[in-house]
Scaffold this motif. Structure first.
Motif, PDB file in Angstrom:
ATOM      1  N   GLU A 178       0.979 -73.349  30.097  1.00  0.00           N
ATOM      2  CA  GLU A 178       2.196 -72.966  30.802  1.00  0.00           C
ATOM      3  C   GLU A 178       3.473 -73.194  30.008  1.00  0.00           C
ATOM      4  N   GLU A 179       3.389 -73.946  28.932  1.00  0.00           N
ATOM      5  CA  GLU A 179       4.573 -74.198  28.108  1.00  0.00           C
ATOM      6  C   GLU A 179       4.753 -73.160  27.010  1.00  0.00           C
ATOM      7  N   SER A 180       3.684 -72.456  26.691  1.00  0.00           N
ATOM      8  CA  SER A 180       3.686 -71.547  25.544  1.00  0.00           C
ATOM      9  C   SER A 180       4.520 -70.295  25.808  1.00  0.00           C
ATOM     10  N   ILE A 181       5.387 -69.960  24.864  1.00  0.00           N
ATOM     11  CA  ILE A 181       6.209 -68.752  24.960  1.00  0.00           C
ATOM     12  C   ILE A 181       5.763 -67.724  23.920  1.00  0.00           C
ATOM     13  N   ILE A 182       5.558 -68.163  22.674  1.00  0.00           N
ATOM     14  CA  ILE A 182       4.998 -67.295  21.634  1.00  0.00           C
ATOM     15  C   ILE A 182       3.888 -68.079  20.946  1.00  0.00           C
ATOM     16  N   GLU A 183       2.705 -67.507  20.879  1.00  0.00           N
ATOM     17  CA  GLU A 183       1.565 -68.227  20.327  1.00  0.00           C
ATOM     18  C   GLU A 183       0.650 -67.262  19.575  1.00  0.00           C
ATOM     19  N   ILE A 184       0.293 -67.626  18.353  1.00  0.00           N
ATOM     20  CA  ILE A 184      -0.683 -66.851  17.582  1.00  0.00           C
ATOM     21  C   ILE A 184      -2.076 -67.377  17.910  1.00  0.00           C
ATOM     22  N   ILE A 185      -2.975 -66.471  18.219  1.00  0.00           N
ATOM     23  CA  ILE A 185      -4.307 -66.863  18.671  1.00  0.00           C
ATOM     24  C   ILE A 185      -5.302 -66.807  17.516  1.00  0.00           C
TER      25      ILE A 185
END
Length: 591
Positions: free
Chosen positions: A276-283
């Motif tokens: 819920e904190e993630s705004i931009i994340e590379i998977i």
């Protein structure tokens, strides 16, 4: 569709131009090959647009766009090559890099690869608009367009903030002729206006979340309208427009459902990714999907780990001191532990410290299968701290022994490029500069409370009156100093898109001064005894880093002496344009 763990689909997107053969009169020699893929034949439907978009996401995930370890060395966060202590020849740490250096060349090339691919998708979306045959498909195509424009904007966000005083080449179309490949750089303001327009389009056309079905997570990891708003806020923050930036940050905080995770670990490892904190994340993943893996191959984890690592990004000594000295909140039950003698006690370090870095005397946190950090690896030759971020300390005996790595140096840890804690601190910075110190402290303390750290301000004050406070009164000057050199580093060091710290030091106008101040500090390696898992006392020689007063004793080492001398605002505040671009592009400076 993009899987939860991004697939690396090998798609060849051809935009090349045809060179006619002069002197040939036979028409067939200049005909298009009917069997070759060209832009005219590839882009036909929504499936093709999604294939192209997958290639954009693939470029976005490439570590060369961020060069995290090199960017750490270019800031005050890292000593760079630890194995060379007390000597260091790393050109980024020494501030002797130039236009021919590898890091800026690869960073530039991959960011423009992202732009190149995004432009193809954007052009195809515009060409195919109105031809898809249904309203739903037209909406899907518009979502592809919005994502492509977001990615183009993010690439320019990084180019503008990292290269040539923000003066870079704007590509808003796909070149169709040889001469079309040569363009001059645009002004910083033109670049800023260009990528802001893309972000505004993305904000208006992307959803706030892609997850519509709790049983279907196939769209997790796609970019969102909230991420566009967050980047717009940072674009104004970096430009010194605190009032406008503040309005964007408050919208991110209030309108998109983001929340701080209860525990810092959720943002550091494979545990609780895409939270819920993630705004931009590379998977990234080690799992094979259709025979392919999207694991990180940048070897960042191997450069940062303390277990059989390459020691390529060692934390700087001043930062180690900040992590070690961040005071506990003794009212937080998460900080309570059972001591070896069975009595109740408290953690040695805050949760944020223990889950951000590995320090030898941290007896409360396991490390690579050992019950105590100091047992997990050697802490010697002035190697007194390693980052836990990006590494697999919680699921493997070493980086090469994580299930799925098969002895190779790859990692499935997602790259958190932007999360809500950073927006809280960005918002707090704006409030300090706008004269709203109490509002700034409110958001800094939200972050500190999650960290298990003592809160700022008078006892009994603020949103959490029953938590421990430092009982100090802050004004704008003292709170600004805390935010810059304690809260930002403790919360965000060694994460993000790379280079954030350099941007901050530059925009604050203190980078040269910062190196000069840090160069005056001296440190010693301190030995201590600890109990191993068999109950025996062992010595850890020189395994802790302690700062000593100038002239007090015989220091083991200092840091940033070369940077303090070599750093030149005109040469090193930004990455220079790569020499390869200057050689290949005759129009580069024709503006």
């Amino acid at each position: 569709m993009i899987m939860k763990k991004l697939l690396k689909i090998n798609i060849v997107l051809i935009i090349g131009f045809c060179l006619t053969m002069t002197g040939c009169k036979d028409d067939f020699l200049v005909q298009d090959n009917p069997n070759a893929i060209s832009p005219a034949t590839f882009w036909n439907n929504i499936q093709d647009l999604n294939y192209g978009l997958n290639a954009v996401y693939d470029a976005f995930s490439n570590g060369n766009s961020y060069r995290l370890v090199d960017e750490l060395a270019r800031s005050d966060y890292s000593w760079a090559n630890g194995w060379q202590r007390p000597n260091n020849t790393n050109i980024y740490y020494q501030q002797t890099f130039n236009e021919a250096s590898d890091a800026n060349r690869h960073k530039w090339a991959n960011l423009y690869t992202t732009i190149f691919r995004a432009n193809q998708v954007i052009a195809a979306c515009e060409d195919l608009a109105g031809t898809h045959g249904s309203e739903d498909t037209e909406e899907d195509a518009n979502l592809v367009l919005a994502q492509a424009r977001w990615h183009r904007a993010y690439a320019y966000f990084n180019l503008h903030n990292h290269f040539n005083n923000g003066q870079v080449i704007i590509w808003d179309e796909v070149p169709t002729s040889e001469t079309g490949y040569y363009k001059a750089v645009s002004s910083s303001q033109e670049v800023l206006d260009f990528y802001r327009a893309d972000l505004e389009f993305a904000e208006a056309n992307l959803p706030s979340t892609w997850l519509e079905d709790a049983n279907d997570d196939s769209d997790l990891g796609r970019v969102t309208s909230g991420s566009a708003v967050a980047l717009l806020g940072q674009s104004y923050l970096f430009d010194g427009d605190f009032a406008t930036a503040s309005t964007y940050f408050k919208r991110v905080i209030d309108n998109y459902g983001y929340a701080l995770t209860p525990h810092p670990m959720s943002n550091m490892t494979t545990y609780d990714e895409l939270n819920e904190e993630s705004i931009i994340e590379i998977i990234y993943t080690l799992a094979l999907i259709d025979g392919k893996s999207s694991a990180s191959t940048a070897n960042v984890n191997q450069l940062l780990t303390g277990k059989q690592g390459w020691w390529g990004g060692v934390a700087s000594n001043w930062l180690i001191q900040e992590y070690r000295n961040d005071p506990l909140d003794f009212s937080d039950e998460r900080n309570m532990v059972t001591l070896p003698d069975g009595s109740p006690g408290f953690r040695r370090y805050t949760l944020r410290t223990s889950y951000s870095v590995a320090i030898a005397d941290d007896d409360d946190t396991p490390y690579y299968g050992f019950s105590k950090t100091g047992l997990g690896t050697n802490f010697n030759v002035k190697m007194t701290c390693f980052w836990r971020k990006h590494t697999n300390w919680d699921i493997g005996a070493s980086e090469r022994e994580v299930e799925g790595t098969d002895g190779t140096t790859i990692s499935g840890v997602n790259e958190r490029l932007l999360r809500l804690a950073e927006i809280y601190l960005n918002y707090a910075e704006c409030q300090i500069e706008l004269g709203n110190v109490d509002e700034a402290m409110l958001y800094i303390n939200k972050v500190r409370r999650r960290a298990g750290a003592q809160l700022l301000g008078p006892a009994g004050s603020g949103e959490f009156p029953f938590n421990d406070h430092d009982n100090l009164t802050y004004d704008a000057t003292s709170l600004r100093e805390h935010l810059r050199h304690k809260e930002y580093p403790l919360e965000l060091s060694c994460e993000g898109p790379g280079g954030d710290r350099s941007i901050d030091l530059r925009r604050w106008g203190i980078k040269k001064q910062r190196y000069q101040e840090l160069a005056q500090r001296e440190y010693v390696g301190t030995s201590f005894q600890m109990e191993n898992d068999e109950g025996n006392l062992i010595w850890k020689w020189g395994a802790l880093c302690d700062e000593v007063a100038i002239g007090d004793g015989d220091p083991d080492w200092a840091e940033f002496q070369e940077a303090a001398v070599n750093y030149n605002e005109a040469l090193h505040a930004y990455w220079p344009l790569p020499a390869a671009e200057e050689i290949a592009n005759p129009d580069l400076y024709n503006f």
